[in-house]
Design a protein around this motif. Structure first.
Motif: not given
Ligand code: OTU
Length: 626
Positions: A175-194
């Motif tokens: 079983c692996s976690d799948f963190v649905l609610n959030h990503v890290a601030h250095d996930h590429e989506w957050a980097v792009e957003a910033r």
């Protein structure tokens, strides 16, 4: 809406289907026909009808078909065999959860511990987040920087593949976690957003003024009130407040944007193809934000989970979904699809109320709250199971019990507060050596940290009699979890009576998170002691082995066999009936009781003792274990 089924057109998923081998294409067409109505329905409930949702459905189906097409032969065959036996995961299931590094150093180290897990009867291994985490503080890996790349500290993609294969060969599902609610601030989506990319800014929930923040905050509870107060974090480069329910470096995803759902589910299906057989859907209750509510357990959460389930049924039907919704009892059944919009949802859900209530029962030597929780726990649908546990990597959260406490007249939650003081060891006469979590204010109960054996007094005991009582308390809690659960889950170290993380190890760890108290490193010396007859470790370990053996031998332990509270006539004894055949009695008192077990029989139960009984043909009750 159903036109995409009946009118052949060269849609994306039809093209994907054409690329599949003929046998897979036939099977996939069948699965799609079965799942499409529910998929379309749940997506249009969430996102409205029209072109946009049709396109989303098309893309999701194409992604699911593509995953199924690329699934290894071994996983494809596993799916088929599991489809024909939907109870596959219920037979004698026993779970184990651990941090990869604390347990075994890295993923390869876990391979070397498979025999150990097998000796405990483990069929399901939940390894805490092992995909790439944020640089710096990362909430034990729950700030995920990449959903699909293995955290370099823990190994490589090849190591993960080796591990999943070795586990599968041993009959253990990873079983692996799948963190649905959030990503890290250095996930590429957050980097792009910033960096100013509006497409990715729309992947996150943001507020644009202090007034807007205040408007939301009015109704929002706090998960980490001391170390991460508030639910928003100001981002100067965005001139906006990013929604951060947990730590400021965990950015909540915006599921009102269908692209987010598409990206997250696509990633999840790709991880399934790495051989992961179950997903722990972390903080799943928080996915949908609605003004004027506490933004938890909204209907859309369930619609999205049901859409997700439908997609998994197409792409990888042998994979399980587990809801990690740490919510009051009455909010839990909807995660099995028993809510206002019924339908297949998660196969498994944490029973956090039962867990917390069993600790309250121990502190109070009274089972009334626990009994109320059991009474509020409905039977689960066929093929699903409660995940029961004594401890996990998080604190024991007391607030999930508010509804039961209140219904019993405890309007100020004094009982929960007392329990929290008891386990923090600050109540007179307490044997516990835990610590309060996120509770600088002594007048509120939030959570309690500490390893199970420290909380039951194993390390404060100064006489053999005290040690015996502590051991009995630990076994009592485990016996309840193993008796009641469809999937009882052990937390690493509890099978050996491992104590709290040592002060030195704590000092060397990064970050101020109090939960580190119960995240010790593996202690090989304790593991060796399990082989020594008479040792505490041997006594715990062998009892857990016996529980696992019994669970394997009786179909009455399948996860969908209903468990009901029955009358015990003692305020300290919880009495349960499991199916027609089994009864369990659990004495939460330091005093022995004479328990009427039915059929004209009375049994003496020792202090903190328990007994599991089976009715036999002669109408007498046979003791299975005590
Ligand atoms: C989950 O927890 C994880 O189990 C925690 O380890 C993470 O910190 C958190 O998500 C963020 O990813 O609210 O329903 O100790 O019970 O944070 C999910 C508090 C959660 C946890 C709570 C929890």
């Amino acid at each position: 809406m159903s036109s995409s089924v009946s009118v052949p057109k060269a849609s994306a998923w039809r093209v994907a289907l054409m690329n599949a081998s003929p046998d897979r294409a036939d099977e996939l067409a069948k699965r799609i026909a079965q799942q499409l109505p529910i998929l379309q329905n749940r997506l249009s409930r969430t996102y409205g009808e029209g072109n946009q949702v049709e396109e989303l459905t098309e893309q999701l189906l194409a992604a699911a078909v593509d995953i199924a097409r690329k699934r290894s032969q071994a996983l494809w065959d596993l799916d088929l065999s599991r489809q024909s036996q939907p109870h596959w995961h219920q037979k004698g299931a026993v779970g184990y959860t651990a941090y990869v590094d604390h347990f075994a150093g890295n993923l390869r180290g876990v391979v070397d511990r498979i025999d150990y897990l097998k000796s405990l009867g483990v069929t399901y291994l939940h390894l805490l987040p092992f995909f790439k985490a944020a640089e710096g503080p990362n909430d034990g890996g729950f700030a995920v920087a990449n959903f699909e790349v293995v955290e370099p500290r823990l190994g490589t993609q090849a190591d993960l593949q080796l591990l999943t294969q070795a586990l599968r060969a041993a009959g253990i599902s990873l079983c692996s976690d799948f963190v649905l609610n959030h990503v890290a601030h250095d996930h590429e989506w957050a980097v792009e957003a910033r960096n100013g990319n509006p497409e990715f800014q729309n992947f996150f929930c943001m507020a644009h003024s202090q007034a807007e923040v205040d408007g939301w905050e009015k109704n929002l509870p706090q998960i980490f009130p001391d170390t991460a107060p508030g639910n928003f974090t100001y981002q100067p480069s965005l001139k906006a407040w990013v929604w951060t329910t947990f730590y400021p470096y965990q950015w909540d995803l915006n599921y009102a944007n269908p692209k987010v759902f598409f990206e997250v589910v696509s990633a999840m299906m790709r991880v399934a193809n790495m051989g992961v057989e179950a997903f722990r859907l972390d903080s799943t209750g928080f996915l949908w934000k609605r003004e004027g509510t506490n933004c938890q357990n909204q209907p859309e959460v369930h619609w999205l989970l049901q859409a997700m389930r439908a997609l998994m049924e197409i792409a990888c039907p042998g994979v399980l979904l587990k809801a990690e919704a740490i919510m009051p009892t009455h909010q839990l059944p909807p995660y099995f699809g028993l809510g206002e919009t019924p339908g297949p949802e998660c196969h498994l859900a944490y029973h956090s109320s039962m867990m917390a209530a069993s600790w309250v029962a121990l502190a109070e030597e009274n089972v009334s709250i626990l009994q109320a929780v059991m009474q509020n726990t409905p039977a689960v649908p066929q093929g699903s199971s409660w995940l029961t546990y004594v401890r996990c990597h998080d604190d024991i959260g007391w607030n999930v019990l508010r509804p039961e406490a209140q219904a019993l007249g405890d309007t100020h939650y004094q009982r929960l507060l007392n329990a929290s003081h008891f386990f923090a060891g600050i109540a007179p006469g307490s044997y516990a050596q835990g610590a309060s979590f996120q509770t600088t204010d002594l007048q509120t109960a939030h959570g309690t940290n500490g390893m199970a054996s420290a909380l039951v007094g194993m390390y404060s005991a100064s006489t053999p009699a005290d040690s015996q009582l502590a051991l009995d308390r630990l076994l009592l809690l485990q016996s309840l979890s193993y008796f009641t659960g469809g999937l009882p889950l052990l937390y690493m170290g509890d099978e050996l009576g491992m104590g709290n993380t040592s002060a030195e190890v704590l000092a060397a760890r990064q970050g101020p998170d109090g939960r580190e108290l119960h995240r010790p490193n593996w202690q090989e010396a304790l593991a060796q002691l399990r082989k020594q007859e008479g040792s505490v470790q041997h006594r715990i370990f062998s009892k857990l082995q016996a529980f696992a053996q019994l669970r394997k031998s009786l179909t009455a332990f399948h996860g969908d066999v209903p468990v009901n509270a029955i009358e015990s006539k003692h305020p300290t004894v919880l009495a349960l009936q499991r199916g027609a055949e089994l009864k369990g009695f659990f004495n939460f008192s330091r005093l022995p009781v004479d328990q009427d077990v039915g059929n004209g029989q009375t049994l003496a139960i020792k202090p903190y003792g328990f007994v599991w009984l089976q009715s036999s043909s002669s109408a007498t009750l046979r003791t299975l274990i005590d």
